[in-house]
Design a protein around this motif. Structure first.
Motif, PDB file in Angstrom:
ATOM      1  N   ALA A 289      19.855  40.428 -34.287  1.00  0.00           N
ATOM      2  CA  ALA A 289      19.598  41.528 -35.292  1.00  0.00           C
ATOM      3  C   ALA A 289      19.892  42.941 -34.820  1.00  0.00           C
ATOM      4  N   ALA A 290      18.910  43.394 -33.571  1.00  0.00           N
ATOM      5  CA  ALA A 290      18.996  44.421 -33.509  1.00  0.00           C
ATOM      6  C   ALA A 290      20.389  44.572 -32.208  1.00  0.00           C
ATOM      7  N   SER A 291      21.141  44.067 -32.177  1.00  0.00           N
ATOM      8  CA  SER A 291      22.042  43.891 -31.610  1.00  0.00           C
ATOM      9  C   SER A 291      22.052  44.636 -29.328  1.00  0.00           C
ATOM     10  N   LEU A 292      21.269  43.296 -29.524  1.00  0.00           N
ATOM     11  CA  LEU A 292      20.751  43.792 -27.723  1.00  0.00           C
ATOM     12  C   LEU A 292      20.595  42.760 -27.206  1.00  0.00           C
ATOM     13  N   GLY A 293      21.464  41.988 -26.218  1.00  0.00           N
ATOM     14  CA  GLY A 293      21.951  41.665 -25.355  1.00  0.00           C
ATOM     15  C   GLY A 293      20.138  40.662 -24.342  1.00  0.00           C
ATOM     16  N   GLN A 294      20.183  39.518 -23.791  1.00  0.00           N
ATOM     17  CA  GLN A 294      18.854  39.443 -23.345  1.00  0.00           C
ATOM     18  C   GLN A 294      18.568  39.796 -22.283  1.00  0.00           C
ATOM     19  N   ALA A 295      19.798  40.745 -21.539  1.00  0.00           N
ATOM     20  CA  ALA A 295      19.487  41.691 -20.247  1.00  0.00           C
ATOM     21  C   ALA A 295      19.056  43.612 -20.793  1.00  0.00           C
ATOM     22  N   GLU A 296      19.560  44.055 -21.812  1.00  0.00           N
ATOM     23  CA  GLU A 296      19.135  44.701 -22.030  1.00  0.00           C
ATOM     24  C   GLU A 296      17.556  44.899 -22.587  1.00  0.00           C
ATOM     25  N   LEU A 297      17.074  44.117 -23.526  1.00  0.00           N
ATOM     26  CA  LEU A 297      16.386  43.433 -24.076  1.00  0.00           C
ATOM     27  C   LEU A 297      14.974  43.734 -22.383  1.00  0.00           C
ATOM     28  N   ALA A 298      15.272  42.587 -21.684  1.00  0.00           N
ATOM     29  CA  ALA A 298      14.776  42.104 -20.529  1.00  0.00           C
ATOM     30  C   ALA A 298      14.568  43.475 -20.012  1.00  0.00           C
ATOM     31  N   LYS A 299      15.416  44.636 -19.619  1.00  0.00           N
ATOM     32  CA  LYS A 299      15.044  45.725 -19.147  1.00  0.00           C
ATOM     33  C   LYS A 299      14.292  47.268 -19.938  1.00  0.00           C
ATOM     34  N   ARG A 300      14.372  47.061 -21.282  1.00  0.00           N
ATOM     35  CA  ARG A 300      13.625  48.345 -21.778  1.00  0.00           C
ATOM     36  C   ARG A 300      11.829  47.684 -21.935  1.00  0.00           C
ATOM     37  N   LEU A 301      12.215  45.922 -21.999  1.00  0.00           N
ATOM     38  CA  LEU A 301       9.985  45.445 -21.689  1.00  0.00           C
ATOM     39  C   LEU A 301       9.925  45.525 -20.463  1.00  0.00           C
ATOM     40  N   GLY A 302      10.517  45.779 -19.549  1.00  0.00           N
ATOM     41  CA  GLY A 302      10.390  45.792 -17.880  1.00  0.00           C
ATOM     42  C   GLY A 302      10.582  44.174 -17.428  1.00  0.00           C
ATOM     43  N   VAL A 303       9.983  43.059 -18.148  1.00  0.00           N
ATOM     44  CA  VAL A 303      10.566  41.885 -17.734  1.00  0.00           C
ATOM     45  C   VAL A 303      11.399  41.591 -16.893  1.00  0.00           C
ATOM     46  N   LYS A 304      11.521  40.205 -16.243  1.00  0.00           N
ATOM     47  CA  LYS A 304      12.737  39.261 -15.714  1.00  0.00           C
ATOM     48  C   LYS A 304      13.701  39.234 -16.910  1.00  0.00           C
ATOM     49  N   ILE A 305      15.345  38.737 -16.924  1.00  0.00           N
ATOM     50  CA  ILE A 305      15.955  37.826 -18.116  1.00  0.00           C
ATOM     51  C   ILE A 305      15.271  36.333 -17.786  1.00  0.00           C
ATOM     52  N   LYS A 306      15.475  36.135 -16.991  1.00  0.00           N
ATOM     53  CA  LYS A 306      14.538  34.446 -17.140  1.00  0.00           C
ATOM     54  C   LYS A 306      13.167  33.963 -18.059  1.00  0.00           C
ATOM     55  N   THR A 307      12.438  35.136 -17.725  1.00  0.00           N
ATOM     56  CA  THR A 307      11.419  35.655 -19.260  1.00  0.00           C
ATOM     57  C   THR A 307      11.518  35.520 -20.341  1.00  0.00           C
ATOM     58  N   ILE A 308      12.977  36.999 -20.519  1.00  0.00           N
ATOM     59  CA  ILE A 308      13.801  36.387 -22.032  1.00  0.00           C
ATOM     60  C   ILE A 308      13.491  35.245 -22.121  1.00  0.00           C
ATOM     61  N   ARG A 309      14.480  34.443 -21.626  1.00  0.00           N
ATOM     62  CA  ARG A 309      14.848  33.232 -21.479  1.00  0.00           C
ATOM     63  C   ARG A 309      13.556  32.101 -21.933  1.00  0.00           C
ATOM     64  N   ALA A 310      12.939  32.113 -21.253  1.00  0.00           N
ATOM     65  CA  ALA A 310      12.031  31.234 -21.079  1.00  0.00           C
ATOM     66  C   ALA A 310      11.397  31.263 -22.883  1.00  0.00           C
ATOM     67  N   TRP A 311      11.276  32.640 -23.475  1.00  0.00           N
ATOM     68  CA  TRP A 311      10.620  32.830 -24.699  1.00  0.00           C
ATOM     69  C   TRP A 311      11.397  32.258 -25.156  1.00  0.00           C
TER      70      TRP A 311
END
Length: 133
Positions: free
Chosen positions: A29-51
Motif C-alpha cells: 500500500a505504501a508502494s515500497l519494494g522489499q529491498a527499499e523497505l530493508a534499506k530504509r530500516l537498515g536491515v537485510k532483505i532476507k529479514t523483510i522476507r522472514a517477517w
C-alpha cells in the motif's frame, strides 16, 4: 472468515491475516519494494522476507520504525487492531470453490504457524534438558 470481498476494517484483523500478511499489505500500500523497505530500516532483505513469511518478527525498535515507515500503528501490525489499512474496495465475488481454497490455505498457514511455535518451545525445552544433563 468468509466473504473475501468485504471492505470493512476487519480485512486485516488477526483472524483473517498474520503479522506477515499485514506487513506485506502495508508495504504494498505504501508502494515500497522489499529491498527499499530493508534499506530504509537498515536491515537485510532476507529479514523483510522472514517477517513477511511469518518466520520472524522485528524487535521493538524496528517494529516502531517499520510502523512509522508504513504509516500504520505497531498494534495493528501485531494484532490487526488500531490504525492500519482498510480492506480493498469491493471486488467481484470470488467463485465459491476458489473462496474455499483460499480459506483452506489461510487455515493451513495458521496451523503451520502454531506448529512452528510448538516446535520452538520443544526445542527450547530440549536445550534446557541437554544443558542440565
Amino acid at each position: 472468515m468468509g466473504d473475501l470481498s468485504r471492505s470493512d476494517s476487519s480485512w486485516f484483523d488477526a483472524e483473517t491475516t498474520t503479522f506477515g500478511d499485514r506487513v506485506t499489505g502495508a508495504r504494498e500500500a505504501a508502494s515500497l519494494g522489499q529491498a527499499e523497505l530493508a534499506k530504509r530500516l537498515g536491515v537485510k532483505i532476507k529479514t523483510i522476507r522472514a517477517w513477511e513469511n511469518d518466520q520472524a518478527e522485528p524487535r521493538a525498535n524496528k517494529l516502531g520504525k517499520l510502523a512509522g515507515i508504513l504509516g500504520v500503528s505497531m498494534m495493528w501490525l501485531l494484532s490487526g487492531q488500531g490504525e492500519g489499512l482498510d480492506g480493498p474496495e469491493a471486488q467481484e465475488p470470488l467463485d465459491e470453490d476458489l473462496e474455499k481454497v483460499l480459506i483452506d490455505l489461510r487455515q493451513m498457514r495458521q496451523e503451520q504457524a502454531q506448529l512452528a511455535e510448538r516446535m520452538g518451545r520443544l526445542e527450547k525445552r530440549l536445550r534446557s534438558v541437554m544443558t542440565d544433563a
